[in-house]
Design a protein around this motif. Structure first.
Motif, PDB file in Angstrom:
ATOM      1  N   ASN A  25      -5.902  -3.476   6.725  1.00 39.03           N
ATOM      2  CA  ASN A  25      -6.019  -4.453   5.648  1.00 39.03           C
ATOM      3  C   ASN A  25      -7.455  -4.402   5.107  1.00 39.03           C
ATOM      4  OD1 ASN A  25      -7.709  -6.143   7.287  1.00 39.03           O
ATOM      5  ND2 ASN A  25      -5.901  -7.180   8.115  1.00 39.03           N
ATOM      6  N   GLU A  26      -7.747  -5.203   4.101  1.00 37.94           N
ATOM      7  CA  GLU A  26      -9.063  -5.136   3.461  1.00 37.94           C
ATOM      8  C   GLU A  26     -10.207  -5.460   4.426  1.00 37.94           C
ATOM      9  OE1 GLU A  26     -10.081  -8.674   0.798  1.00 37.94           O
ATOM     10  OE2 GLU A  26      -7.891  -8.840   0.907  1.00 37.94           O
ATOM     11  N   VAL A  34     -12.982   2.276   7.812  1.00 34.36           N
ATOM     12  CA  VAL A  34     -11.867   3.221   7.771  1.00 34.36           C
ATOM     13  C   VAL A  34     -11.325   3.326   6.349  1.00 34.36           C
ATOM     14  CG1 VAL A  34     -11.219   2.895  10.194  1.00 34.36           C
ATOM     15  CG2 VAL A  34     -10.217   1.417   8.445  1.00 34.36           C
ATOM     16  N   LEU A  35     -10.594   4.379   6.090  1.00 36.07           N
ATOM     17  CA  LEU A  35      -9.993   4.598   4.777  1.00 36.07           C
ATOM     18  C   LEU A  35      -8.654   3.871   4.681  1.00 36.07           C
ATOM     19  CD1 LEU A  35     -10.723   8.423   4.481  1.00 36.07           C
ATOM     20  CD2 LEU A  35     -11.942   6.545   3.340  1.00 36.07           C
ATOM     21  N   PRO A  36      -8.277   3.450   3.469  1.00 38.68           N
ATOM     22  CA  PRO A  36      -7.009   2.727   3.303  1.00 38.68           C
ATOM     23  C   PRO A  36      -5.788   3.507   3.780  1.00 38.68           C
ATOM     24  CG  PRO A  36      -8.334   2.569   1.308  1.00 38.68           C
ATOM     25  CD  PRO A  36      -9.032   3.538   2.218  1.00 38.68           C
ATOM     26  N   GLN A  37      -5.810   4.834   3.681  1.00 32.93           N
ATOM     27  CA  GLN A  37      -4.657   5.637   4.101  1.00 32.93           C
ATOM     28  C   GLN A  37      -4.660   5.954   5.599  1.00 32.93           C
ATOM     29  OE1 GLN A  37      -7.093   6.545   2.022  1.00 32.93           O
ATOM     30  NE2 GLN A  37      -7.711   8.670   2.309  1.00 32.93           N
ATOM     31  N   SER A  38      -5.719   5.571   6.301  1.00 32.14           N
ATOM     32  CA  SER A  38      -5.769   5.809   7.748  1.00 32.14           C
ATOM     33  C   SER A  38      -4.902   4.765   8.468  1.00 32.14           C
ATOM     34  CB  SER A  38      -7.216   5.744   8.240  1.00 32.14           C
ATOM     35  OG  SER A  38      -7.726   4.424   8.105  1.00 32.14           O
TER      36      SER A  38
END
Length: 151
Positions: A25-26, A34-38
């Motif tokens: 989450n944000e 971390v990256l959003p797609q991780s």
């Protein structure tokens, strides 16, 4: 938590409520870097001292750090698992504030909805500066005491 409870002469224990592999989450993106797609592993548990519920904890860990570890190694003795696998634990940042128990927290902590809680947010880092854990905890104030010392 475990060390604090033991130092008070009490027996620590935990009840795992959930253990999920999710996209971050944000807050996890911001605090763990971390990256959003991780993916992160997000676990929720109730922490006890002498079988009395003291804290509700939501811990998020980047999956890349714990890939290959068993669930029990994460849920039962996470910091020991890290150090046993060559990770060097560094500093942590903590923020403590006041909050009120919502119905879910009240149920798990066996308090009334609206009762006062202490909220603790902690980000833990490895020696190299990489964040490895983002935790939000809610403590029943009259069942737990924080002791802070600055060297």
């Amino acid at each position: 938590f475990t060390e604090i409870v033991k130092s008070q002469g009490k027996k620590p224990s935990s009840e795992l409520i959930s253990y999920q592999r999710l996209h971050p989450n944000e807050f996890e993106i911001k605090n763990l870097g971390v990256l959003p797609q991780s993916h992160v592993i997000r676990m929720e548990r109730v922490r006890f001292a002498d079988d009395i519920p003291v804290a509700y904890e939501i811990a998020s860990i980047p999956e890349k750090i714990i890939r290959g570890f068993k669930e029990s190694e994460i849920t039962e003795h996470f910091f020991k698992t890290l150090t046993d696998n060559g990770y060097e634990i560094g500093k942590s940042q903590q923020t403590i504030s006041a909050s009120l128990a919502n119905s879910s927290l009240a149920k798990h902590l066996k308090v009334k909805t609206g009762d006062a809680l202490l909220s603790l947010t902690q980000i833990s880092f490895l020696q190299d500066g990489q964040a490895f854990e983002y935790v939000r905890s809610y403590y029943v104030g009259d069942r737990f005491e924080f002791y802070l010392e600055n060297n």
